[in-house]
Structures are given as C-alpha cells and as structure tokens.
Write an enzyme that holds these catalytic residues in place. Sequence first.
Site, short mmCIF file in Angstrom:
data_model
loop_
_atom_site.label_atom_id
_atom_site.label_comp_id
_atom_site.label_asym_id
_atom_site.label_seq_id
_atom_site.Cartn_x
_atom_site.Cartn_y
_atom_site.Cartn_z
N MET A 173 0.85 -1.20 0.00
CA MET A 173 0.00 0.00 0.00
C MET A 173 0.89 1.24 0.00
O MET A 173 1.60 1.51 0.97
CB MET A 173 -0.91 0.01 1.22
CG MET A 173 -1.87 -1.17 1.31
SD MET A 173 -3.06 -1.26 -0.04
CE MET A 173 -4.10 0.15 0.31
N SER A 174 0.85 1.99 -1.10
CA SER A 174 1.73 3.16 -1.24
C SER A 174 1.02 4.45 -0.87
O SER A 174 1.66 5.50 -0.77
CB SER A 174 2.22 3.26 -2.68
OG SER A 174 1.11 3.52 -3.54
N CYS B 31 14.95 -0.68 -7.13
CA CYS B 31 14.03 -0.67 -5.98
C CYS B 31 13.08 -1.87 -6.08
O CYS B 31 12.82 -2.55 -5.08
CB CYS B 31 13.25 0.63 -5.95
SG CYS B 31 12.04 0.70 -4.62
N CYS C 194 11.72 7.55 -6.83
CA CYS C 194 10.95 7.32 -5.60
C CYS C 194 11.47 8.13 -4.41
O CYS C 194 10.69 8.72 -3.69
CB CYS C 194 10.90 5.84 -5.28
SG CYS C 194 12.27 4.85 -5.84
N GLY D 182 0.55 -2.57 -7.13
CA GLY D 182 -0.29 -1.83 -8.07
C GLY D 182 0.39 -1.55 -9.39
O GLY D 182 0.11 -0.54 -10.03
N MET E 137 5.44 0.54 3.15
CA MET E 137 6.90 0.58 3.27
C MET E 137 7.39 2.01 3.36
O MET E 137 6.99 2.85 2.55
CB MET E 137 7.56 -0.01 2.01
CG MET E 137 7.38 -1.46 1.79
SD MET E 137 8.06 -1.87 0.14
CE MET E 137 6.74 -1.36 -0.93
N GLY F 285 -1.34 5.41 -2.96
CA GLY F 285 -1.77 5.83 -4.29
C GLY F 285 -3.02 5.08 -4.73
O GLY F 285 -3.45 4.12 -4.09
N VAL F 286 -3.57 5.49 -5.87
CA VAL F 286 -4.83 4.90 -6.34
C VAL F 286 -4.65 3.46 -6.83
O VAL F 286 -5.55 2.63 -6.66
CB VAL F 286 -5.48 5.80 -7.43
CG1 VAL F 286 -4.65 5.83 -8.71
CG2 VAL F 286 -6.91 5.36 -7.71
N ASP F 287 -3.51 3.14 -7.44
CA ASP F 287 -3.33 1.81 -8.01
C ASP F 287 -3.29 0.72 -6.94
O ASP F 287 -3.93 -0.32 -7.08
CB ASP F 287 -2.05 1.76 -8.86
CG ASP F 287 -2.08 2.76 -10.01
OD1 ASP F 287 -3.17 2.95 -10.58
OD2 ASP F 287 -1.04 3.35 -10.33
N SER F 288 -2.55 0.96 -5.86
CA SER F 288 -2.49 -0.03 -4.79
C SER F 288 -3.82 -0.09 -4.03
O SER F 288 -4.25 -1.16 -3.58
CB SER F 288 -1.33 0.24 -3.83
OG SER F 288 -1.42 1.52 -3.23
#
Length: 374
Positions: free
Chosen positions: A13-14, A103, A202, A128, A38, A16-19
């Site tokens: 889970m970042s 990464c 990142c 994601g 993370m 963001g919308v994708d995750s």
Amino acid sequence: MSDNSQKKVIVGMSGGVDSSVSAYLLKQQGYQVEGLFMKNWEEDDDSEYCTAAEDLADAQAVCDKLGIHLHKINFASEYWDNVFEYFLAEYKAGRTPNPDILCNKEIKFKAFLEFADEVLDADYIAMGHYVRRSFPENGEKPQMLRGLDGNKDQSYFLYTLSHEQVARSLFPVGDLEKPEVRRIAEEQGLITAKKKDSTGICFIGERKFTDFLSRYLPAQPGNIESPEGEVLGQHQGLMYHTLGQRKGLHIGGRKGGGGNEEPWFVAEKDLKRNVLIAVQGQDHPMLKSEGLIASQLHWVEREPIRDVVKCTVKTRYRQQDIPCTIIPIDDENIKVIFDEPEIAVTPGQSAVFYQGDVCLGGGIIEKRIKYTQA
C-alpha cells in the site's frame, strides 16, 4: 465460498490509487487481504517534499474503508545500502542508472516478499503495477506480460523478477486501463481516487533533481564542446546530463557551422576531460547506435540465452519497441543489433526484451555500438 478464501495476500500500500484499487479487487476476489506500507527513505527536514506521512495517512484511510489491517515496515537502511549507494556510484561513473528498477529488485520483490513470507505468512504479495502474469498449469513457469494499458505498462521496471517471484505475485490492475482504475476508486469512495500519480525517482519525489544530487556528489563544471572541439558553453557536471538530452544545455541560441540553427543534443560524455560533446539535429550520426552491449543479465526464466534470438527491445521507458537480434557473447553478456539505427542509447539504463506481450528479461547497457555510415 471462493477458492481464494484460504489464500492470504499482502498488498504493498503506497497511498496511491493503483495499490488502493488492487486491495479492493483482491478483496472482491475473496482473498484474505492485508496491507503493508513501506517507508524506504528517511525524510529530510524539507517539509515541501515530505510526502511519506501523507501517503501513510491515505493508505490507512483506504485500509480502514476496506476493513483490512495495515502493517508498517521501514526498509530505509536496505534501500540506502542496495539502491541508493549504487545509484550514486553509477552517476559518479558518468552513467545514468534507473533506481526504480533496482528498488523493485531489492525492496518490493525481495525485502517486502521476504517480510510478507516470513513474518506475515503470506501466500502471495500484490502490487499496483501495470503488468500481467500468466497462470500456467502442468508445472510450467509463469511468465510476465505487459500491462493491458499500453500507455501505463510497467514491465520495463520489473524485468529483474524471476519466474519464482512472478509466481508469488499478483497484479490486479494489470488487466485494467488507468481511467477504469480511477473510476473504481471513485465508486468505492476511496480517498485516493483523484490523487495524482507520483512522478520522479521514488526517494527524490518532486524536488529538483540537480539540487538533490548535489547534496551527495560534488559538481564538477566543465566545457560543452562540438565534435570539432569548439567550446559552446559550460556544464555544471556530467552527472546532470544524459545522452540525447536537449533541454538544460543553455546553448540554445548558438548557431553551428554554416549558420546551422538546429537544436543541440548531448552526444557523448568525455569523462577523462570532463567535457560534454553536443551535436546539432536529432538525426546527427553521433546520436545514433547500431546496437548495444548489455551485462548484469536477468532472464525471467532464469536460463541464459545461448542462441541467437529475434525479438524487440526497449532501451528506455515508454519507448516504442525496437526490432532487434540478441547475439550471446557468454552467459553474462550479450550483443544486441537493432534492425534500424536508434538514438539516445544510454549506458547505465536497462535494455528490456520482449516477444509479443511476454517480457523475456533484460540487462544493463554497458556501451552502445556506434553508428557507422555506409
């Protein structure tokens, strides 16, 4: 009850919308879903760029909305040792590395996978990323495939993954196009629905790249010269420039021989003399390459290529596929010949190979094979 109900998936889970949508889709598919946030970079005092706290808050809000637990882990020391130090060393050597690829290799699909495996007892991890994977039967190795959304496909960044890592990974948004992902997030009332995509490296975030790099590597200004040796201007450091670059040379108004007014492009870096060589026009022969030599190879199948292979290659992200031929030199090095000359092939970047939608793997560009006019 779905077959997936006995399978536990840990989603990266970042914030963001994708995750966020990945976690939602997996829950819909019946998996036991938990999130893992993370922290890979110890923020400095510059609050303008300090997004980690905001990202964590968004990730937590999404997990609360979906009714899933969010774990947190700090991988900053692993990131520094395995990604950032390599990044600095490559820039120091005059090359242009891609830290996002490293990464994924060292953090997201290694440290993250190990933690999910050993501590959280996961069956799968999920990210994601806009990639797909095959689900073969009969014991065949799973393959990594391009994402369905050609504009967002991220397989270029994941070529170092082995078939074992692919087998343990799920990519729920890989079968969707980006507008559909945002639509799902909005429908489900997820706080990240309209959050803009993160850009840039990142750990640097949105800050100015030259300012960030100068904190860690002393700049060494030098001349910008034409191939004939005429001094055109000054650069602030070779590390700030990449082959094929047009912007940021500050020699835009300068005419070349015979009153040539075409724009200037970076053609070479002369490390010994600390000189940047610039040429005029995107079609200049010095910008073109007939092929490349690549090393540090990673094939998804984990079997070295020992025969000549016809395929396509990308030498940078979001590039059109280039038809090419791979000629093995040995198990660690390959020669790649393009069907047509290509511009801006950059040592330190990755060459990633495809057959159709299947990502075969790739390697680091060691040097380009210069174009020789017939």
